[in-house]
Design an enzyme around this catalytic site. Structure first.
Site, PDB file in Angstrom:
ATOM      1  N   LYS A   1       0.731  -1.176   0.007  1.00 25.95           N
ATOM      2  CA  LYS A   1      -0.063  -0.140  -0.061  1.00 25.95           C
ATOM      3  C   LYS A   1       0.850   1.229   0.208  1.00 25.95           C
ATOM      4  CE  LYS A   1      -3.932   2.007   2.339  1.00 25.95           C
ATOM      5  NZ  LYS A   1      -4.874   1.785   3.578  1.00 25.95           N
TER       6      LYS A   1
ATOM      7  N   SER B   1      -9.861   1.972   2.616  1.00 26.96           N
ATOM      8  CA  SER B   1      -9.139   2.731   1.845  1.00 26.96           C
ATOM      9  C   SER B   1      -7.810   1.872   1.261  1.00 26.96           C
ATOM     10  CB  SER B   1      -7.979   3.603   2.668  1.00 26.96           C
ATOM     11  OG  SER B   1      -7.382   3.089   3.535  1.00 26.96           O
TER      12      SER B   1
ATOM     13  N   SER C   1     -10.505  -0.045   6.847  1.00 24.45           N
ATOM     14  CA  SER C   1      -9.902   0.020   5.534  1.00 24.45           C
ATOM     15  C   SER C   1      -8.951  -1.503   4.862  1.00 24.45           C
ATOM     16  CB  SER C   1      -8.876   0.991   5.557  1.00 24.45           C
ATOM     17  OG  SER C   1      -9.081   2.115   5.446  1.00 24.45           O
TER      18      SER C   1
END
Lengths: 455, 60
Positions: free
Chosen positions: A79, A154, A178
């Site tokens: 990420k 997210s 997330s």
């Protein structure tokens, strides 16, 4: 080679039998990336050359008998909230669009030491502050099950990349859901570990007291293997905890007869009927496997507990940039951050008191049950054209970041338009092995983890 | 009353927070505040809940 159908564990077995190489796995993933990225937009920065070099190194080590463990030679995604030395790290933002760190985040170091091959940096919601991954600056991530829909967020790039076979597993972060939201909406496994188990050093914060790092993967076993590789005390993270021994795979394969599953039924009330049906079917599976499934009450949650801890802490982190360069935030995220600045101190203090009460409430409930089950999201993925969904996906996930306990989301069926549904199991702190055992029992009794998106 | 005007409320709150923002941003924050109130999502819900569960320190 069809990488989309392989698990980390399966790929590892092939590697050790010399039936494939890390280089071949990496090339297969990169081919998948080349084919799918125009549709998915899961990556912000692809590091193909570095990945191939790492893969060759991994193969050389294995040939010499140097085996770093289950992630050795496995292509993964990071990420883009995690600092990577010499590689741009944007956090999905304009503010950090040119930031090239001179250090690695602790979790990146752990993955490298475990022999994992990083393919690059995955797209996310701007600064991880949102649940759609419709990134204003780098473009929206698309759901591989329906390209018109969000992947959730997210960690939307992580969910889309893992589900589509662009990589085998990926790093996610979870502050209000997330990891679990994109896992549920993309039909993969997402494991938010106990707070403090995985170091967040070198990761752009969203809210310090809520941020967790953990894996998204295609099976429960893969998530457990990934977690094992990245746990460990780190003095550079003030929230990091010490555990002498940790093995999230330790109980995999054991039956779940007699396991007490508490059902937070109040959480079903606001869900779409298709979600309720899929989660009820998952509970039936657990019953058939011998679990004792019973409803429990969690009064604060049942009363609609909502906490603004995240909003206040996020605004505290961003306050200086908000003053210096407000134009470098999207309207959506800037509005959320400005709103957080307006929440008075007494309200934050009351939220902390409520957080303590809720944690105590859950702890008391978990003296009578071993895990708590609930839907992960109240609905399947929305269309990207539907716009802002900030509170549509995270209502059910948000409270569980406040208790610090581990929660895993696993696929449990499909809703309208063939979009995945996930259900969540919350366990006691540091009982990831038990949690994974229960989740895997469900997984192995159902076909959901074998389905692949149509991209 | 001026205090009841959502835009004015948002502007005052942002001023108290020490940020000078454009009119569009004030309107957006006011809109978010209103939406959260309507959805009963904000921390505003926390105070009644605390009243419902008093004496939390004494319970331990």
């Amino acid at each position: 080679m069809e990488t989309a159908s392989l698990s980390v564990a399966e790929a590892g077995r092939l590697l050790r039998r010399r039936e494939t190489t890390s280089e071949a796995l990496t090339e297969a993933c990169l081919a998948r990336v080349a084919e799918l990225e125009p549709k998915l937009n899961a990556f912000i920065t692809l590091t193909a050359d570095r990945a191939l070099a790492s893969a060759k190194q991994a193969d050389g080590e294995l040939a010499r008998g140097h085996d770093r463990g289950p992630l050795h030679g496995i292509p993964v995604g990071i990420k883009d909230l995690c600092a990577t030395k010499g590689i741009r790290t944007t956090a999905g933002s304009k503010v950090l669009e040119d930031w090239v760190p001179d250090f690695d985040a602790a979790i990146v170091t752990k993955l490298r030491e475990a022999g994992a091959v990083s393919l690059g940096k995955l797209n996310l919601h701007e600064f991880a502050y949102g649940t759609s991954s419709a990134n204003h600056w780098y473009g929206p991530v698309h759901n591989p099950w329906n390209l018109d829909c969000h992947p959730g967020g997210s960690s939307g790039g992580s969910g889309a990349a893992v589900a589509s076979g662009e990589c085998f597993a990926a790093v996610g972060s979870d502050t209000g859901g997330s990891i679990r939201i994109p896992a549920a909406l993309c039909g993969v496994v997402g494991l938010m570990p106990t707070y403090g188990l995985v170091s967040r050093a070198g990761v752009t914060p969203l809210a310090w007291s809520l941020d967790h790092l953990g894996p998204l993967a295609r099976t429960v076993e893969d998530a457990a293997l990934f977690l094992n590789a990245v746990v460990g005390h780190d003095p550079a993270d003030p929230g990091s905890v010490r555990r002498d021994a940790f093995d999230a795979t330790a109980e995999l394969g054991r039956d779940i007869r007699g396991v007490r599953v508490g059902v937070a039924r109040s959480q079903f009330a606001r869900c779409e009927p298709e979600v309720v049906a899929a989660v009820d079917a998952a509970l039936d599976v657990l019953r058939r496997l011998g679990a004792d499934v019973k409803e429990i009450g969690l009064p604060l949650l049942d009363a609609g507990l909502r906490l603004n801890t995240l909003s206040v802490e996020a605004s505290a982190y961003h306050a200086q940039w908000l003053r210096e360069c407000p134009e470098k935030y999207s309207d959506e995220v800037r509005t959320l951050l400005l709103w957080g600045l307006t929440i008075p101190g007494y309200q934050y203090v009351n939220d902390l008191r409520l957080r303590r009460q809720f944690t105590d409430e859950v702890r008391a409930a978990m003296e009578t049950v071993d895990v708590i089950a609930m839907p992960t999201c109240e609905r399947v993925a929305c269309e990207i054209a539907a716009g802002d969904v900030s509170y549509r996906y995270s209502v059910l996930t948000g409270p569980w970041d406040h208790t610090g306990q581990p929660v895993i989301s696993v696929p449990c069926g499909f809703g309208s338009g063939g979009l995945p549904v996930g259900f969540s199991l919350a366990g006691r702190p540091f009982e990831e092995a038990f949690l994974c055992r229960v989740a895997q029992a469900h997984e192995q009794a159902t076909p959901w983890h074998t389905h692949r998106p149509p991209v | 009353m001026a205090e009841q005007d959502p835009l004015d409320q948002a502007r005052r709150a942002l001023e108290r927070a020490g940020v000078n923002v454009a009119g569009d941003d004030v309107a957006r924050v006011a809109g978010l505040m209103a939406a959260l109130r309507a959805a009963n999502v904000p921390a505003l819900a926390s105070e009644p809940a605390l009243v419902l569960v008093p004496g939390e320190w004494g319970k331990r």
